[in-house]
Design a protein around this motif. Structure first.
Motif: not given
Length: 956
Positions: A666-693
């Protein structure tokens, strides 16, 4: 003259066998799985010389009186010939060697290996001249051009044309494509038909030495032109290529091309005209592992198969292989001279002097393969640059299946189960169906008498078909008594791919037709497709059709997807372009468990199509989960609710093995936003993913992520970004806590801005809605109408399933303000000020412990007890609010017992609050509507809703 095949004879033990000729054509050399090298005078030699070189010998090559053999120790060993003495090691690999290639004019050896490397070595040994190590899988073939300018590697055997020609031939499914390697443009396509796809795009090829500026001339390819072409290019072949071609080889003169399939068929074409000289069927349908032309140029082709058998074809040039070549050449020239006289008469009578007219001389030269006259040779050279043509279009395939040529393969692997095809003795095969949930259906074992090569599995039906004609669709219903039904296609149609959903069965044919059926076999619809089909997928009653919308470009496939939804008699469709990574091909098409269309290309990018917004979103890059450069992932299914991709890791290949059974990861679904290694990028990725999925995430988790992102902006002193985030979210419940957090940080200016946002939202709501509505209406008019609309939902599950909608509605409960009521009994003080014990501002990561709890806490100034009756509230209204809580607290009670409990609770609460209705006791007879215990206890069992239905009083 018809091609003749010699009887097969035993050469080596069963397994991969290789063959080559000596440079003088006097001997045939073979090697096999038994580790022996045999030297044959001819195919009829009953006593060949045999030499043991090891436990196994995989590849063999002869050059300059030396023999080169790939042995089981992963080395290329040189031997003298005919003494057969060891003469050194040319090169070594870390995995088995797959091919050794050379030719008379090339002073080098091309060697390939399973370690994903290819080397160009000197025949004398030493360091390799060139190493190609950027492959992503085992290399099975290498080809070197006669000028030593280019080399090509692949997993299927290909060949450069000999002498001074500039062509490379390679197999592609059931055809051979000829490329001109100066421009890498497609020159011709060879198939079993000598008339149909002779030249790419229905055009005659422009001669390389022609100086005219006309290029290639389009032909009106109709019935009359086909009849003329059959007269010009006769063929004695009545057979048809039934499966994929595995290798091709040019004749020593370069005028003929031979190719073999995985089912043992061998076809020979004339290169200039594209005429199929004939197709020979293997008597046991074994895969042909190697072919070699006799260097004498007598039209003899030797071949070996995977069972260790040796055979030969004669008369491959269309003339007797035993006759002299000079006389035949004279006869051929006389025949061509007669053709010249016929065409010259046409030129004399009909040739036009207009420079813009069609050159009949050019048509003659290109069609009959004739040379140019001296007058043409004196013409100036054309100043037009060679046009780079498109890549070959992707052939149809079945998603979640493995290659057809494998003996044991997966025909389908999805979220329902696994369909396997297993080869048994005598060319027969069987099909096994394994279900993930054995409680849903028992396993199925079938004898594959019809030779099915494709299958699809859904919760209601198993569908199977084969490519070869006559095509037949065979379906087994999994519901009820598991009845089988079949549908025969028209004689001119061939099934290319199939799919099955819970409520539909579909197949696409070579006539560019999509045929739809119900799971029990009723013909539902037939639809014309806008291009050649690539693959199909289905979900419930919706079918996804991927096809070529235009011809491929220089490096990219141009694909489109039709989303066809059915509801009863109605059918609606939406066409969307299908994005791919540059230079890639489509590898998988399917849907998520929520019904969203998804695609996966061979570069490892998984995309999801959000129908509500009409955009493609990359949701997973499988390359980030691979360890090796040659590792790939085989997609099985996708879950939006769990945010995972179920797939299989394939090491060194693009498909999983059947034995042992691979493990699904099982691979996790993750939108390839920039700077995913930072906290800001991780929270932004969650909001974008939850908005469309369609994620199984409640509103509390989403608000926590948003508030943490707001806190990061505040801590980094980017107040404008914090305000922008709140304006983007527009959450009335989140705004007060964001302002409270800003106040504790001492940013009063930011808190004032946030306090004024709610008022500005209400003031500008009408104007903003009007502008946005007009904008989105304009966008809707530019697209094909959607599958669904707000008035009539034809297939709601295609966007979000009904169950998911209900689940989200229960999870994301809107928070409604409750008015502050008076408290006659003095139970609480609504004006009491809460104490704030927090003095220091915490970091954004610790917001969950204190501030985020306040986001979902209820204000103490409001009525916190939902069971307390509101002022003037009747029992019906109160029970409607508290019925679910009463049922959850007392699951063992019947609806009638819950009703009695509700009446008693309502009375007790009214008595505690001191309402006027509870100031005195009522008699049982005075209870309105007879709401006493005795009648309710004796009432029959009824539904929850009917227990509180209003009874209409009879008119007095």
């Amino acid at each position: 003259m018809k091609i003749v095949s010699s009887p097969l004879r035993y050469a080596h033990a069963e397994g991969h066998t290789d063959v080559c000729y000596t440079e003088d054509g006097q001997h045939i050399l073979t090697c096999g799985n038994d580790g022996d090298v045999r030297i044959w005078v001819n195919v009829e030699d009953d006593d060949p010389n045999s030499h043991c070189v090891g436990e196994s010998a995989i590849a063999i090559c002869y050059k300059d009186k030396r023999l080169y053999v790939a042995t089981d120790n992963h080395a290329v060993q040189a031997y003298t010939f005919p003494a057969f003495d060891k003469d050194g090691i040319v090169t070594r690999f870390t995995a088995p060697v797959t091919q050794i290639m050379s030719s008379g004019k090339i002073e080098a050896l091309g060697c390939t290996s399973e370690n994903m490397e290819a080397k160009i070595c000197s025949p004398e040994g030493g360091a390799p001249l060139f190493v190609m190590s950027e492959h992503k899988g085992p290399v099975l073939s290498i080809a070197l051009c006669p000028q030593m300018k280019y080399s090509a590697t692949a997993c299927g055997r290909m060949d450069f044309a000999p002498q001074e020609s500039r062509y490379l031939a390679y197999p592609n499914n059931r055809e051979v494509i000829l490329l001109e390697y100066e421009t890498w443009g497609q020159r011709m396509t060879f198939t079993h038909s000598s008339v149909g796809p002779l030249f790419s795009s229905g055009r005659l090829p422009a001669d390389d030495d022609d100086d005219d500026d006309y290029g290639s001339i389009p032909l009106p390819w109709n019935a009359s032109s086909r009849s003329l072409a059959r007269q010009m290019f006769p063929t004695n072949s009545l057979s048809k290529i039934k499966c994929a071609i595995s290798q091709c080889r040019f004749s020593p003169c370069g005028e003929y091309l031979a190719a073999s399939t995985v089912a043992g068929q061998i076809a020979v074409w004339e290169v200039q005209s594209g005429t199929c000289m004939g197709i020979i069927e293997h008597p046991t349908s074994h895969n042909v592992s190697a072919m070699a032309w006799n260097p004498k140029g007598n039209g003899v082709l030797a071949y070996c198969d995977v069972s260790g058998q040796l055979g030969a074809l004669f008369n491959c040039y269309g003339k007797d292989s035993k006759a002299g070549t000079d006389a035949d050449d004279n006869i051929e020239m006389v025949e061509r001279d007669e053709d010249n006289d016929l065409v010259d008469n046409l030129i004399t009578n009909y040739e036009s002097d207009d420079d813009n007219g069609v050159s009949l001389e050019k048509i003659k030269n290109e069609t009959l393969g004739l040379g140019h006259s001296d007058g043409e040779a004196s013409r100036p050279v054309s100043r037009h640059e060679p046009v780079v043509t498109a890549v070959p279009p992707q052939a149809p395939f079945q998603p979640s299946s493995t290659p057809i040529h494998l003996e044991h393969r997966y025909m389908c692997w999805n979220e329902i189960g696994i369909v396997r095809s297993n080869e048994v003795e005598k060319g027969d095969s069987s099909i096994d169906v394994e279900f993930h949930d054995t409680g849903f259906h028992h396993g199925i074992n079938l004898n594959n008498h019809h030779g099915h090569t494709m299958a699809s599995l859904s919760s209601s039906v198993l569908v199977m078909a084969r490519e070869a004609m006559p095509s037949k669709l065979v379906c087994i219903s999994l519901v009820g008594s598991s009845k089988e039904w079949t549908i025969d296609m028209p004689d001119t149609e061939e099934i290319l791919c199939v799919t099955a959903g819970a409520g539909v069965v579909a197949c696409a044919t070579n006539a560019r037709l999509l045929r739809l059926f119900t799971p029990m076999g009723t013909q539902r619809q037939v639809i014309s497709l806008s291009g050649p089909v690539v693959c199909l997928a289905a979900y419930n009653t919706t079918v996804l059709v991927v096809y070529h919308r235009t011809d491929p470009g220089v490096s990219d496939q141009h694909l489109a997807m039709d989303i066809i939804a059915m509801n009863g008699r109605q059918i609606r469709s939406k066409t969307v372009p299908l994005p791919l990574t540059p230079g890639s091909k489509l590898a998988w098409v399917g849907t998520t468990d929520a019904g969203s269309p998804c695609t996966y290309d061979n570069t490892g990018i998984l995309r999801l199509y959000d129908i509500s917004s009409g955009i493609w979103i990359p949701i997973c890059d499988t390359n980030t989960h691979s360890r090796g450069a040659s590792d790939t992932w085989f997609i099985v299914s996708i879950s939006e609710l769990q945010q995972t991709v179920r797939s299989i890791l394939c090491r060194g290949t693009s498909f999983p093995p059947t034995i042992p059974k691979p493990i699904v990861a099982e691979l996790p679904i993750q939108v390839p936003l920039c700077e995913l290694d930072t906290e800001k990028g991780q929270f932004e990725e969650k909001l974008v993913r939850w908005a469309h999925i369609t994620a199984d995430v409640d509103i509390k988790t989403a608000r926590e992520a948003a508030l943490k992102l707001f806190a990061l902006a505040c801590r980094n002193e980017i107040e404008q970004r914090a305000v922008e985030l709140m304006e983007l979210l527009k959450d009335d419940q989140l705004l007060p806590f964001a302002a409270k957090y800003a106040s504790r940080l001492g940013r009063s200016h930011l808190a004032d801005k946030l306090a004024n946002l709610a008022e500005s939202w209400e003031r500008d709501a009408d104007k903003l809605n009007t502008a946005q509505n007009s904008h989105f209406v304009a966008l809707d008019t530019q697209e094909t109408y959607d599958v669904t609309n707000s008035e009539q939902d034809l297939n709601a599950s295609l966007i979000i399933p009904v169950k998911t909608k209900e689940k989200k509605a229960e999870t994301i409960t809107p928070i409604r303000p409750v008015p502050i009521k008076s408290s006659p009994a003095g139970i609480r003080n609504p004006f009491k000020k809460q104490q704030d014990n927090a003095k220091n501002v915490q970091s954004p990561l610790s917001l969950t412990a204190r501030t985020l709890v306040d986001v979902h806490a209820t204000d103490t100034s409001e009525n916190t007890d939902p069971a307390t009756p509101l002022e003037g509230e009747t029992f019906i209204d109160w029970f409607s609010r508290n019925k679910s809580s009463l049922e959850s607290q007392n699951p063992e009670m019947t609806p009638s017992e819950v009703s009695r409990l509700g009446i008693r609770t309502f009375k007790n609460l009214q008595g505690k609050n001191g309402t006027p209705e509870s100031s005195h006791k009522r008699k049982l007879g005075d209870e309105p509507n007879g709401a006493d215990d005795a009648p309710i206890a004796s009432a029959p069992k009824q539904s929850k809703l009917s227990a509180f239905a209003f009874q209409k009083k009879p008119a007095s």
